[in-house]
Design a protein around this motif. Structure first.
Motif, mmCIF file in Angstrom:
data_model
loop_
_atom_site.group_PDB
_atom_site.id
_atom_site.type_symbol
_atom_site.label_atom_id
_atom_site.label_comp_id
_atom_site.label_asym_id
_atom_site.label_seq_id
_atom_site.Cartn_x
_atom_site.Cartn_y
_atom_site.Cartn_z
ATOM 1 N N GLU A 54 0.859 -1.180 0.000
ATOM 2 C CA GLU A 54 0.000 0.000 0.000
ATOM 3 C C GLU A 54 0.893 1.227 0.000
ATOM 4 N N ASP A 55 0.744 2.102 -0.987
ATOM 5 C CA ASP A 55 1.665 3.221 -1.161
ATOM 6 C C ASP A 55 1.296 4.381 -0.247
ATOM 7 N N THR A 56 1.537 4.200 1.028
ATOM 8 C CA THR A 56 1.277 5.259 1.994
ATOM 9 C C THR A 56 2.418 5.344 2.994
ATOM 10 N N LEU A 57 2.557 6.514 3.569
ATOM 11 C CA LEU A 57 3.425 6.727 4.721
ATOM 12 C C LEU A 57 2.551 7.215 5.861
ATOM 13 N N GLU A 58 2.742 6.646 7.028
ATOM 14 C CA GLU A 58 1.990 7.096 8.196
ATOM 15 C C GLU A 58 2.967 7.612 9.245
ATOM 16 N N VAL A 59 2.676 8.783 9.772
ATOM 17 C CA VAL A 59 3.520 9.417 10.784
ATOM 18 C C VAL A 59 2.682 9.659 12.032
ATOM 19 N N ARG A 60 3.220 9.253 13.171
ATOM 20 C CA ARG A 60 2.559 9.545 14.441
ATOM 21 C C ARG A 60 3.509 10.331 15.333
ATOM 22 N N VAL A 61 3.032 11.459 15.831
ATOM 23 C CA VAL A 61 3.771 12.242 16.816
ATOM 24 C C VAL A 61 3.152 11.938 18.169
ATOM 25 N N GLY A 62 3.915 11.299 19.043
ATOM 26 C CA GLY A 62 3.375 10.848 20.319
ATOM 27 C C GLY A 62 3.423 11.905 21.405
ATOM 28 N N HIS A 63 4.618 12.141 21.951
ATOM 29 C CA HIS A 63 4.720 13.078 23.061
ATOM 30 C C HIS A 63 6.104 13.712 23.097
ATOM 31 N N VAL A 64 6.195 14.818 23.797
ATOM 32 C CA VAL A 64 7.469 15.453 24.140
ATOM 33 C C VAL A 64 7.665 15.307 25.639
ATOM 34 N N ARG A 65 8.852 14.875 26.009
ATOM 35 C CA ARG A 65 9.207 14.792 27.428
ATOM 36 C C ARG A 65 10.445 15.660 27.644
ATOM 37 N N PHE A 66 10.280 16.771 28.372
ATOM 38 C CA PHE A 66 11.426 17.621 28.674
ATOM 39 C C PHE A 66 12.370 16.909 29.640
ATOM 40 N N THR A 67 13.652 17.281 29.571
ATOM 41 C CA THR A 67 14.665 16.630 30.406
ATOM 42 C C THR A 67 14.339 16.767 31.886
ATOM 43 N N ASN A 68 13.907 17.956 32.295
ATOM 44 C CA ASN A 68 13.515 18.181 33.688
ATOM 45 C C ASN A 68 12.653 19.435 33.772
ATOM 46 N N SER A 69 12.201 19.752 34.969
ATOM 47 C CA SER A 69 11.304 20.896 35.153
ATOM 48 C C SER A 69 12.007 22.224 34.890
ATOM 49 N N ASP A 70 13.326 22.283 35.093
ATOM 50 C CA ASP A 70 14.062 23.523 34.822
ATOM 51 C C ASP A 70 14.043 23.848 33.335
ATOM 52 N N VAL A 71 14.245 22.823 32.509
ATOM 53 C CA VAL A 71 14.184 23.023 31.058
ATOM 54 C C VAL A 71 12.787 23.475 30.659
ATOM 55 N N GLN A 72 11.784 22.842 31.232
ATOM 56 C CA GLN A 72 10.397 23.215 30.945
ATOM 57 C C GLN A 72 10.151 24.683 31.270
ATOM 58 N N SER A 73 10.660 25.152 32.400
ATOM 59 C CA SER A 73 10.452 26.543 32.819
ATOM 60 C C SER A 73 11.145 27.522 31.880
ATOM 61 N N ASP A 74 12.297 27.115 31.330
ATOM 62 C CA ASP A 74 13.061 28.004 30.457
ATOM 63 C C ASP A 74 12.425 28.162 29.079
ATOM 64 N N VAL A 75 11.607 27.202 28.677
ATOM 65 C CA VAL A 75 10.988 27.249 27.347
ATOM 66 C C VAL A 75 9.905 28.316 27.314
ATOM 67 N N GLU A 76 9.946 29.150 26.271
ATOM 68 C CA GLU A 76 8.956 30.221 26.141
ATOM 69 C C GLU A 76 7.611 29.668 25.692
ATOM 70 N N GLY A 77 6.559 30.394 26.049
ATOM 71 C CA GLY A 77 5.217 30.045 25.595
ATOM 72 C C GLY A 77 4.460 29.207 26.599
ATOM 73 N N SER A 78 3.134 29.317 26.532
ATOM 74 C CA SER A 78 2.279 28.538 27.434
ATOM 75 C C SER A 78 1.659 27.335 26.736
ATOM 76 N N HIS A 79 1.562 27.394 25.399
ATOM 77 C CA HIS A 79 1.021 26.288 24.617
ATOM 78 C C HIS A 79 1.982 25.976 23.474
#
Length: 326
Positions: A166-191
């Motif tokens: 079947e000539d298709t490609l399927e891509v699934r994006v599952g989740h992002v896991r930040f290294t720790n809460s400090d990295v999460q806090s440094d990332v800009e944006g709320s969404h």
């Protein structure tokens, strides 16, 4: 699969033989922080594995660390088997169990769920990626699976090279896991959300929904794209034997609706090498936890991605060589 195992599939006592080629893959298990903390309270280095019933037989993955449970376990069958076993394929659900292997050798069931096979059975020669929720009292567990039924009918034994593609490609994006809460806090944006381009498609079609920023962000985005002679040219740079172009996924921040003149900002990116990760590993389904980098090259965490379509890519590569030889 050993010769002895293959012989067990062959029909006996005059039963009608079937041709069949199908695969079931258990890619990974994702546990939320509540579940991980619970397991670490009862085991210093908890390991989990997945059990499931396939063709009436019990199967299992090897045990893996609970916070890095990437199994890549695939069970495949090709050849004739009994009508009784064919009935198992026609069942619409497959039970799945999440198990904990304790340091004393004991095994504890943490949760259970089921994989619905209806789509794969009704649309043979098409791979499907599914997320299976396993209800547990201590948190959330999700098993990422894939199932593909290539062919299942009565008649002569079908040779592997005649299997339909079947000539298709399927891509699934599952989740992002930040290294720790400090990295999460440094990332800009709320969404935040993920964006990528493939086969000439881009924009909203290949964007995940935006989700609130958290240490673990679940997108559960899946897209199946048709591959043809016209759009395959967009894949050619990614399939070069030397220095192939990566399939790049961007982590972006959603503009704030409360602040004027705010733009989308790139938070980070992750690269998937289709040649190294899909073609050379000779797997039709790959599930990877890709390193997620900032523009400055700092590791922010991991992005889980699943791609189905090695057979499709190989099919078009073969067509390219045939056209050059003719």
């Amino acid at each position: 699969m050993s010769k002895q195992q293959e012989e067990e599939f062959v029909s006996r006592n005059g039963q009608q033989k079937y041709n069949c080629h199908f695969e079931i893959s258990i890619c990974e298990v994702e546990l939320d922080n509540k579940m991980l903390n619970y397991l670490k309270n009862i085991e210093e280095s908890p390991k989990v594995f997945v059990e499931w019933s396939f063709l009436g037989m019990e199967q299992r993955t090897p045990p893996m660390p609970a916070d890095k449970a990437f199994f890549q376990t695939r069970v495949a069958f090709f050849g004739p088997f009994s009508e009784k076993m064919a009935n198992h394929v026609q069942q619409s659900t497959m039970p799945i169990y999440l198990m904990l292997e304790k340091s004393n050798g004991k095994v504890v069931k943490l949760g259970e769920g089921s994989l619905n096979l209806t789509s794969a059975i009704q649309q043979p020669n098409t791979g499907f990626v599914r997320c299976v929720d396993l209800p547990v009292n201590q948190g959330l567990a999700i098993v990422y699976c894939s199932f593909k039924l290539y062919n299942c009918n009565q008649g002569e034994i079908l040779l592997p090279q005649k299997t339909l593609v079947e000539d298709t490609l399927e891509v699934r994006v599952g989740h992002v896991r930040f290294t720790n809460s400090d990295v999460q806090s440094d990332v800009e944006g709320s969404h935040l959300y993920i964006e990528y381009s493939l086969l000439g498609h881009c924009g909203p079609e290949l964007e995940t929904d935006s989700v609130p920023k958290a240490e673990v962000m679940r997108f559960n985005h899946t897209r199946r794209l048709k591959v043809d002679q016209q759009n395959f040219k967009h894949l050619e740079p990614m399939l070069k034997p030397k220095y192939p172009q990566n399939l790049r996924f961007f982590l972006l921040s959603e503009p704030c609706s409360l602040i004027k003149d705010t733009d989308v900002k790139m938070v980070g990116f992750a690269d998937l090498n289709l040649v190294e990760d899909l073609m050379k590993k000779n797997k039709d389904v790959i599930s990877e936890a890709l390193p997620l980098y900032s523009e400055e090259g700092k590791v922010l965490g991991r992005l889980s991605v699943t791609v189905i379509g090695k057979a499709t890519l190989q099919n078009y590569i073969n067509k390219q060589y045939q056209s050059l030889d003719s």
